[in-house]
Design a protein around this motif. Sequence first.
Motif, PDB file in Angstrom:
ATOM      1  N   SER A 157      41.737 -28.185 -33.268  1.00 37.77           N
ATOM      2  CA  SER A 157      42.723 -29.171 -32.350  1.00 37.77           C
ATOM      3  C   SER A 157      43.640 -29.976 -33.364  1.00 37.77           C
ATOM      4  O   SER A 157      44.760 -30.275 -32.982  1.00 37.77           O
ATOM      5  CB  SER A 157      41.562 -30.493 -32.237  1.00 37.77           C
ATOM      6  N   SER A 193      33.636 -30.909 -18.888  1.00 37.95           N
ATOM      7  CA  SER A 193      34.364 -29.626 -18.932  1.00 37.95           C
ATOM      8  C   SER A 193      34.097 -28.850 -17.888  1.00 37.95           C
ATOM      9  O   SER A 193      33.723 -27.545 -17.825  1.00 37.95           O
ATOM     10  CB  SER A 193      34.295 -28.931 -20.363  1.00 37.95           C
ATOM     11  N   TYR A 225      45.763 -24.770 -26.090  1.00 35.58           N
ATOM     12  CA  TYR A 225      44.619 -24.954 -26.266  1.00 35.58           C
ATOM     13  C   TYR A 225      43.886 -24.591 -27.629  1.00 35.58           C
ATOM     14  O   TYR A 225      44.222 -23.510 -28.026  1.00 35.58           O
ATOM     15  CB  TYR A 225      43.411 -24.528 -24.892  1.00 35.58           C
ATOM     16  N   GLY A 274      41.992 -30.012 -26.261  1.00 36.76           N
ATOM     17  CA  GLY A 274      40.918 -29.658 -27.561  1.00 36.76           C
ATOM     18  C   GLY A 274      39.599 -30.071 -27.450  1.00 36.76           C
ATOM     19  O   GLY A 274      39.588 -30.966 -26.686  1.00 36.76           O
ATOM     20  N   CYS A 275      38.486 -29.985 -28.151  1.00 36.91           N
ATOM     21  CA  CYS A 275      37.321 -30.730 -28.131  1.00 36.91           C
ATOM     22  C   CYS A 275      36.940 -30.785 -29.577  1.00 36.91           C
ATOM     23  O   CYS A 275      36.846 -30.042 -30.256  1.00 36.91           O
ATOM     24  CB  CYS A 275      36.427 -29.744 -27.509  1.00 36.91           C
ATOM     25  N   THR A 285      36.792 -25.602 -24.407  1.00 34.72           N
ATOM     26  CA  THR A 285      38.297 -25.708 -24.218  1.00 34.72           C
ATOM     27  C   THR A 285      38.597 -24.589 -23.200  1.00 34.72           C
ATOM     28  O   THR A 285      39.555 -24.962 -22.576  1.00 34.72           O
ATOM     29  CB  THR A 285      38.802 -25.566 -25.633  1.00 34.72           C
TER      30      THR A 285
END
Length: 160
Positions: free
Chosen positions: A65, A137, A28, A88-89, A36
């Motif tokens: 990411s 999320s 992550y 990831g974001c 995340t």
Amino acid sequence: MATEMHNLSAYDASVVADGKGRKVGILYAEWNSEITYALRDGAVKTLIDNGVNSEDIDVKSVPGSWELIFGAAQMVKSGKYDSVIAIGCVIRGDTPHFDYICEGVTAGLSKLNVEYDVPVIFGLITTNNLLQAQERSGGRLGNKGDECAVTALQMMATFK
Ligand code: DLZ
């Protein structure tokens, strides 16, 4: 591919493959950690809920990411895992950076899926704003980490 009508945490436990004996690597990104961490925790919980032993889950972090590509490649090449989940974001900003990161990570993870025998699951959330990421999320639309875990279980069962 709208997720508006789909809850990412919804799955039928009676048809999800049992994860007993499976080894899973979770990677992550620390960027947008509010998001995340929730994705990571969702993935771990869903794997355990479906039979994966906690000792068989390795969790590692990378700075952003972009680094998911290198990190996932290392995990895949290690030969230790039956599946790798990359989380990831990326949130759209004022510059084209968003597009470069999204395209690069997508291409990098795609390449791993073609070149190696370990399924790499795409846990990258790409949104226009923080609210959309929160909704995916653990918010209104569920948790993409759960969806990634279920996907990993299905891929491992089908192809191993
Ligand atoms: C630099 C950057 C920016 C602007 N935005 C994000 C983001 O929204 N999400 C994310 O995971 N990472 C971001 N990064 C960091 C890059 O992924 C990478 O870590 C740096 O460019 C260093 O290689």
